[in-house]
Enzyme design. Structure first.
Site: not given
Length: 585
Positions: A282, A440
């Site tokens: 990330d 998500d």
């Protein structure tokens, strides 16, 4: 295909223009013709004259997908590159590599329109050193059913067809698989029962007519052609530039056929498609503006002390290199800064991809902000143009998140494929294997599954108030906004729109270290016929064997446990091997 270089109406714009000048075409020139299967019936008497420079490799880069990794691998082995600009460059090549990436029809259009196809056939017929990669193998056959029938170069008998997914095999064929070598191929001599990396939806099948060409096959539902060889002409369906040290040995043997290659060959135990272990980075800008690798706790990446600074777990290029050396099967970059107002202004992330691909010879995925957008000057950019700017510096796959949710909602409402969604645009040109959809979701607990219109499941572990059921609500914008669509409905829709893989996260499990959401992964991996990557929640090696043994996940991804060195990649693979789960060594 490669987008035309970007220019902004404003002189103050910092829009990058990184597209390779060596490319033969631009996106605006793509046409999709349904050719009838054909061969070149007559060829001019083309003269083949090889260059005398042994250090130069001629590269036929027609402008589609990630060719930078092939370039980096060639340079890593000590060779210089000459790009094909005209058919004469093909005829004069001492050794020629054709790294085909993308879809069959656009590639044939380019070869036909620029006279490259005829030159390439003459070069091969004269038994000059040639290596075709992936689509570079498929184009040698008579025709393909992809967007077809579409005529190929007609050098090898046979039709390139789509994998059959009716018996539970996931299409695209993505991952590390084993080869069955059928005859002396020279360039495969160092493979030694080790895995190589495939990513494709179409394949050529062995037959009596082409058996003299075949040097190896691979089993994925059926035996398909993994490589061919006739004299100095070689072609492989897998990607040597993405197959780590094994792949580099294939390129080395092609480039240095008469050298005495030293070193003991490492024998492996590859027998089938391996489960993949993926390291995820990330990436976002910290408060000082530097790109760092961070890790969220249910998508919150800030410390709860130290003035709430962004967690800094390292530098992206260095960590990517470390995970490659540790044995990660893929590296995924998720740009959670996203450059939401201007994704093409993301020059630092493009630089990360470029630098990482120089020394990381496994697949690279990038996501974050891939979508259509209009800048402040009114200039419109398609998601295909945006994606192209990420492919050229080193991305192999593009991950689409929020934009995929919007596309799926519209498709489910209208039942019409417009061809304009980011998924459709990118998969049409680069193939669906290049498109990953990142989902998500978060759990919404239920006492009664009939309370919602979305697919719900009975939970293995009841909810906080004893709820026995849940549905998984999809979110956008980094989990900040819930949408009226479930993970099941989204997964089914994006598969129909052309996604080739699903990265399945779970907000509830993110950063908790308690294991993947098995209920969710099983539901989605059972619902679709494309590969599913399990993500969110890994804390120990056992969590990987758990998700692989209880679901149909093709890969599992982790971030924090790798970054903090709590569980090394190699430890995960050693554990999986002990559990009888095939992985790449």
């Amino acid at each position: 295909m490669e987008a035309a270089p970007f220019t902004s109406p404003s002189s103050t714009s910092k829009t990058p223009s990184i597209s390779s000048s060596s490319s033969l075409i631009s996106l605006s020139k793509i046409s999709y013709r349904n050719h009838s299967p054909l061969k070149f019936k007559s060829r001019r008497n083309l003269s083949v004259r090889a260059s005398n420079d042994d250090s130069v490799v001629t590269l036929l880069d027609y402008g589609a997908g990630n060719v930078r990794s092939v370039r980096n691998a060639i340079r890593h082995l000590g060779f210089q590159i000459k790009d094909v600009q005209t058919p004469k460059d093909i005829l004069n090549a001492r050794r020629l590599i054709f790294p085909g990436v993308g879809a069959f029809a656009p590639a044939m259009d380019v070869l036909n329109d620029n006279g490259m196809g005829e030159a390439l056939c003459s070069y091969i017929q004269n038994d000059r050193p040639f290596l075709g990669i992936c689509l570079g193998l498929q184009l040698l056959f008579e025709s393909s059913d992809e967007n077809g029938p579409v005529g190929g170069l007609g050098m090898i008998p046979g039709v390139v067809g789509r994998f059959d997914s009716s018996h539970g095999f996931r299409v695209p064929h993505i991952g590390w698989n084993a080869l069955q070598i059928t005859k002396d191929s020279e360039i495969l001599d160092d493979i030694g029962n080790r895995h190589v990396y495939f990513v494709h939806s179409y394949r050529a099948m062995p037959s009596n007519e082409n058996k003299e060409w075949i040097s190896s096959t691979c089993n994925y539902g059926d035996e398909f052609i993994a490589s061919v060889r006739r004299g100095n002409v070689h072609a492989v369906q897998f990607h040597p530039e993405k197959s780590g040290d094994v792949g580099l040995s294939v390129l080395r043997r092609f480039l240095l056929p008469k050298s005495s290659l030293t070193g003991k060959r490492t024998e492996g135990k590859a027998s089938k498609l391996a489960k993949r272990v993926i390291a995820c980075l990330d990436v976002r800008a910290n408060d000082e503006g530097d790109l760092v690798v961070t890790k969220g706790d249910q998508y919150d990446v800030r410390e709860h002390a130290e003035q709430s600074k962004v967690r800094n777990l390292g530098k992206p290029v260095e960590l990517a290199g470390q995970y490659y050396n540790d044995g990660a099967d893929e590296v995924s970059f998720l740009n959670i800064t996203g450059f939401r107002d201007f994704p093409l202004g993301d020059v630092p992330m493009l630089q990360v991809l470029r630098r990482a691909s120089e020394n990381v010879f496994v697949p690279l995925t990038v996501g974050g902000g891939i979508r259509d957008f209009t800048d402040l000057n009114g200039r419109y950019y398609s998601s295909l143009e945006v994606a192209s700017e990420y492919f050229r510096p080193g991305a192999d796959k593009i991950s689409v998140g929020s934009d995929a949710v919007h596309a799926a909602e519209e498709y489910l409402k209208t039942k019409v494929k417009t061809g304009k969604s980011s998924i459709e645009q990118i998969s049409r040109v680069y193939g669906n294997q290049a498109v990953v959809v990142s989902i998500d979701p978060r759990r919404v607990y239920l006492n009664d599954p009939s309370d919602v219109e979305f697919k719900s499941i009975k939970l293995t572990t009841p909810g906080p108030n004893g709820e026995e059921y849940a549905w998984y609500q999809c979110t956008i914008n980094g989990g900040r906004e819930g949408r009226p669509i479930g993970a099941y409905e989204l997964a089914k829709a994006v598969e129909e729109l052309g996604a080739g893989e699903i990265l399945l996260n779970c907000i509830d499990c993110d950063g908790q270290g308690k294991g993947f959401d098995i209920d969710l992964v099983k539901m989605i991996s059972d619902a679709v016929s494309i590969p599913v990557i399990a993500s969110s929640g890994a804390g120990v090696s056992e969590h990987f064997s758990d998700v692989f043994s209880k679901t149909n996940a093709s890969a599992a991804l982790a971030a924090g446990i790798f970054h903090r060195k709590e569980v090394p990649v190699q430890s995960v693979k050693e554990h999986l091997l002990k559990e009888g789960i095939e992985v790449r060594i």
